[in-house]
Design an enzyme around this catalytic site. Structure first.
Site, short mmCIF file in Angstrom:
data_model
loop_
_atom_site.label_atom_id
_atom_site.label_comp_id
_atom_site.label_asym_id
_atom_site.label_seq_id
_atom_site.Cartn_x
_atom_site.Cartn_y
_atom_site.Cartn_z
NE ARG A 178 -28.31 29.53 -98.33
CZ ARG A 178 -28.49 30.16 -99.49
NH1 ARG A 178 -28.90 31.41 -99.52
NH2 ARG A 178 -28.27 29.54 -100.63
CB SER A 227 -26.22 22.79 -97.99
OG SER A 227 -26.54 22.61 -99.36
CD GLU A 297 -26.72 26.44 -95.95
OE1 GLU A 297 -27.78 26.18 -96.55
OE2 GLU A 297 -25.68 26.78 -96.53
#
Length: 312
Positions: A178, A227, A297
């Site tokens: 990520r 998420s 996130e």
């Protein structure tokens, strides 16, 4: 709604732009959570040349932030000082290029997957399960259902903070989970995504499978942001959250989804502070129960109206 703190002096106008400029622009309607304060200045450049000239003339002391689909974003209630850039339709073109696609930064991930399927290009099906734009996908190495951008990116064109247009090969972006290492303040313009020849029927079937799985397991029709926390190594964030007793937990108008507890929801006129504070409470409880410190996130940007409880 609070006005964003002022960074741009009234006596110093922004550089000329052929596109649109809006002062004190509401950002909440642009985000999936539908929360947050305004941008001091929201610009929508006409094209890449317009954007490059604007950035070249903009003082380097002025903060710049790009927002795309704003599907994984909490804009804090105090708003965003400086300049917020939102790329429009001219930045969303998709073209087949041999064994891949050249894709504008504003193109939706799901739209890119559909173009790839129509061209008989496999390997990009995972994009249909990511609710964002390609610019954001590159910037955070977005991934789902066994694929991520690092696996398929050949190169990306950027406008650097000083206005220069540069091309970076995928190998130079130091992709991690990520994360991609982009130059500070750079704006993604377009990218080349690599596919491989595939059977259109098999590609369509895989995309249908991904969409069905997402519909069955995620609160896709709610005001959410995807998420919330990254998966720790060899762990699932949702399992840690569930194990800490956080499924259905509420704070103000914000709630932890009962369908998938790594999702926060705006269920009753939540503020950004409600959402961020609830996320921090989830982090606190998970740490107390398991010793694991979850990492956000979802990106949280702007100025808080208050101070959420922060877990160190």
């Amino acid at each position: 709604m609070m006005a964003a703190a002022r960074i741009i002096p009234d006596a110093t106008p922004l550089p000329p732009l052929r596109g649109r400029v809006q002062a004190d622009a509401p950002l909440a309607p642009l985000t999936w959570f539908r929360v947050g304060g305004p941008a001091e200045a929201l610009i929508r450049p006409a094209d890449a040349e317009d954007l490059a000239r604007f950035l070249a003339a903009l003082p380097h002391t002025t903060p710049v932030r790009v927002i795309g689909a704003a599907s994984n974003l909490i804009v804090r209630d105090g708003g965003l000082p400086g300049v917020v850039i939102r790329l429009g339709a001219s930045f969303g073109r998709v073209a087949v290029d041999g064994d891949g696609l050249i894709v504008g930064a504003a193109a939706r991930d799901a739209t890119v997957a559909e173009h790839a399927a129509a061209a008989g290009l496999a390997g990009l099906e995972f994009l249909c399960g990511i609710p964002g734009t390609i610019g954001g996908a590159v910037a955070m190495n977005a991934g789902a259902y066994g694929g991520d951008i690092a696996q398929v990116l050949d190169w990306v064109d950027l406008v650097a903070r000083g206005g220069d247009v540069v091309r970076m090969e995928a190998a130079s972006l130091a992709f991690a989970y990520r994360h991609a290492h982009l130059p500070p303040g750079a704006v993604v313009l377009r990218a080349r995504l690599r596919g491989r020849p595939g059977d259109p029927a098999a590609i369509a079937a895989r995309m249908a499978e991904i969409r069905a799985a997402r519909e069955a397991t995620q609160p896709v029709r709610a005001r959410t942001g995807g998420s919330t926390f990254r998966n720790p190594p060899d762990m699932k964030a949702w399992e840690l959250i569930d194990g800490a007793g956080c499924r259905g937990l509420r704070r103000g108008g914000a709630k932890v989804s009962e369908k998938h507890c790594n999702f926060l929801l705006n269920v009753a006129g939540a503020t950004a502070s409600d959402l961020e504070s609830l996320g921090e409470e989830v982090r606190r409880r998970v740490h107390a129960a398991s010793g694991v410190a979850l990492e956000w996130e979802i990106h949280r940007i702007g100025i808080p109206a208050g101070r959420p409880e922060i877990v160190s």
